[in-house]
Design an enzyme around this catalytic site. Structure first.
Site, short mmCIF file in Angstrom:
data_model
loop_
_atom_site.label_atom_id
_atom_site.label_comp_id
_atom_site.label_asym_id
_atom_site.label_seq_id
_atom_site.Cartn_x
_atom_site.Cartn_y
_atom_site.Cartn_z
N HIS A 138 -0.51 -1.20 10.11
CA HIS A 138 -0.01 0.13 10.46
C HIS A 138 -0.48 0.55 11.87
CE1 HIS A 138 0.81 0.48 6.17
NE2 HIS A 138 1.40 1.65 6.37
N THR A 191 -5.09 -5.90 4.34
CA THR A 191 -5.84 -5.63 3.12
C THR A 191 -5.51 -6.68 2.06
OG1 THR A 191 -5.66 -3.29 3.70
CG2 THR A 191 -6.44 -3.81 1.49
N CYS A 250 -0.02 -7.72 5.71
CA CYS A 250 -0.93 -6.64 5.33
C CYS A 250 -2.34 -7.22 5.36
CB CYS A 250 -0.58 -6.18 3.91
SG CYS A 250 -1.74 -5.00 3.21
N TYR A 296 -2.92 0.48 -0.09
CA TYR A 296 -3.73 -0.54 -0.75
C TYR A 296 -5.21 -0.41 -0.35
CZ TYR A 296 0.12 -3.52 -2.51
OH TYR A 296 1.20 -4.04 -3.20
N CYS A 322 -5.17 -3.67 10.81
CA CYS A 322 -4.29 -3.07 9.80
C CYS A 322 -2.92 -3.02 10.45
CB CYS A 322 -4.76 -1.66 9.44
SG CYS A 322 -3.55 -0.76 8.42
N ASP A 375 4.16 -5.92 2.73
CA ASP A 375 3.07 -4.97 3.04
C ASP A 375 3.06 -3.90 1.97
OD1 ASP A 375 1.01 -3.75 4.76
OD2 ASP A 375 2.48 -2.19 5.13
N SER A 376 1.98 -3.13 1.94
CA SER A 376 1.91 -2.01 1.00
C SER A 376 2.98 -0.96 1.33
CB SER A 376 0.53 -1.37 1.09
OG SER A 376 0.33 -0.88 2.40
N1 DGL Z 1 -0.96 -2.21 6.38
C1 DGL Z 1 -2.05 -2.54 5.52
C2 DGL Z 1 -3.06 -3.43 6.24
O1 DGL Z 1 -2.69 -4.15 7.17
C3 DGL Z 1 -2.82 -1.49 4.82
C4 DGL Z 1 -2.40 -0.13 4.61
C5 DGL Z 1 -2.83 0.38 3.27
O2 DGL Z 1 -3.97 0.86 3.13
O3 DGL Z 1 -2.02 0.23 2.36
O4 DGL Z 1 -4.22 -3.43 5.91
#
Ligand code: DGL
Length: 276
Positions: free
Chosen positions: A199, A71, A69, A38, A197, A6-7
């Site tokens: 997060h 993204t 992730c 990201y 996402c 992940d980022s």
């Molecule tokens: N956790 C990442 C996702 O699932 C993105 C967070 C970021 O913007 O880096 O999209």
């Protein structure tokens, strides 16, 4: 060894569910904290960073890498699978979190059935870049054209979570995003909500609190872990039984990454900084 990437911290929510389901596999997690978030980057940047991250995990012995992730999965997965992997590492695999999530949602008959009298509405909260990629609406349309997907970009939310904002700050941010979505829907509640996402599971309770009562919030970590378990059973050639070892790498500050791990992963984790 299975790689997860992940980022930043978000992928740890997926890793937590994966290790719960596959306790005897070895995992290597990489958080690209130095380049997070990201979701605010351009597509070429995300493709390049994701390719570098996957290369790093392959080079350390992972046969399968999960892009934990949304993204990276939305923007880079297809390109890497089609244009890079066959020449670079034809015996390895890269999977994402997006398709399993879409498969699970479109597999729910009451949501996916195009013959019902009204279009069911799903709301997607995700990063700006995931929304711009249209990967979720495209994948849903292929499987269940009867579903109406309304996307909402939660600009800045992953960064707030990544940086350890207070619950009050997060509550205010989530309430703002839900308000904007409800205005977009003309006040009519969606039938289900996807947190696209990795997060956002950390603030799933705040979404539940801000949304009208009784709306299902799809749990991506559980869905992904179930889907990966089934995938490994179908592809024994890339599966290797291990001892339940989990290692953590970061491109950022190991102390800060370790500090957040308890929240995201549910237990302590010691991160090692990658060289370079
Ligand atoms: N956790 C990442 C996702 O699932 C993105 C967070 C970021 O913007 O880096 O999209």
């Amino acid at each position: 060894m299975i790689g997860a990437f992940d980022s930043g911290h978000g992928g740890l929510t997926i890793l937590r569910a994966l290790t719960a389901r596959l306790p005897d596999r070895d995992f290597l997690y990489f958080g690209d904290h130095a380049h997070a978030p990201y979701g605010e980057r351009t597509s070429p940047e995300i493709v390049a960073l994701t390719r570098d991250a996957v290369t790093l995990l392959f080079d350390r012995g992972c046969k399968l890498v999960v892009l934990a992730c949304n993204t990276a999965a939305a923007v880079a997965l297809r390109t890497l699978q089609q244009d890079w992997l066959p020449a670079y590492a034809p015996d390895r695999r890269i999977l994402g979190v997006l398709v399993p999530t879409v498969e699970a949602v479109t597999g729910v008959p009451w949501l996916a059935d195009a013959t019902t009298t009204r279009a069911h509405t799903i709301a997607l909260f995700a990063t700006r870049r995931t929304v711009a990629s249209c990967a979720y609406p495209d994948e849903i349309k292929k499987r269940a054209p009867g579903i109406r997907l309304v996307q909402h970009a939660c600009v800045g939310l992953a960064t707030l979570i990544e940086q350890g904002a207070t619950r009050d700050e997060l509550r205010e941010a989530v309430q703002g995003h839900v308000r904007e979505l409800m205005a977009e829907l003309g006040g009519r509640a969606p039938d289900a909500v996807m947190l696209g996402c990795t997060h956002y599971p950390l603030v799933a309770d705040l979404f539940a609190e801000a949304l009208p009562p009784g709306i299902e919030i799809v749990s991506q970590p559980d869905i992904v872990a179930r889907s990966m378990t089934e995938y490994l059973a179908r592809h024994p050639q890339i599966d290797t039984p291990g001892r339940g070892d989990i290692q953590f790498l970061t491109s950022g500050d190991p102390a800060s990454a370790g500090h957040f791990a308890t929240t995201f992963f549910g237990r302590a984790a010691t991160f090692t900084r990658i060289a370079g």
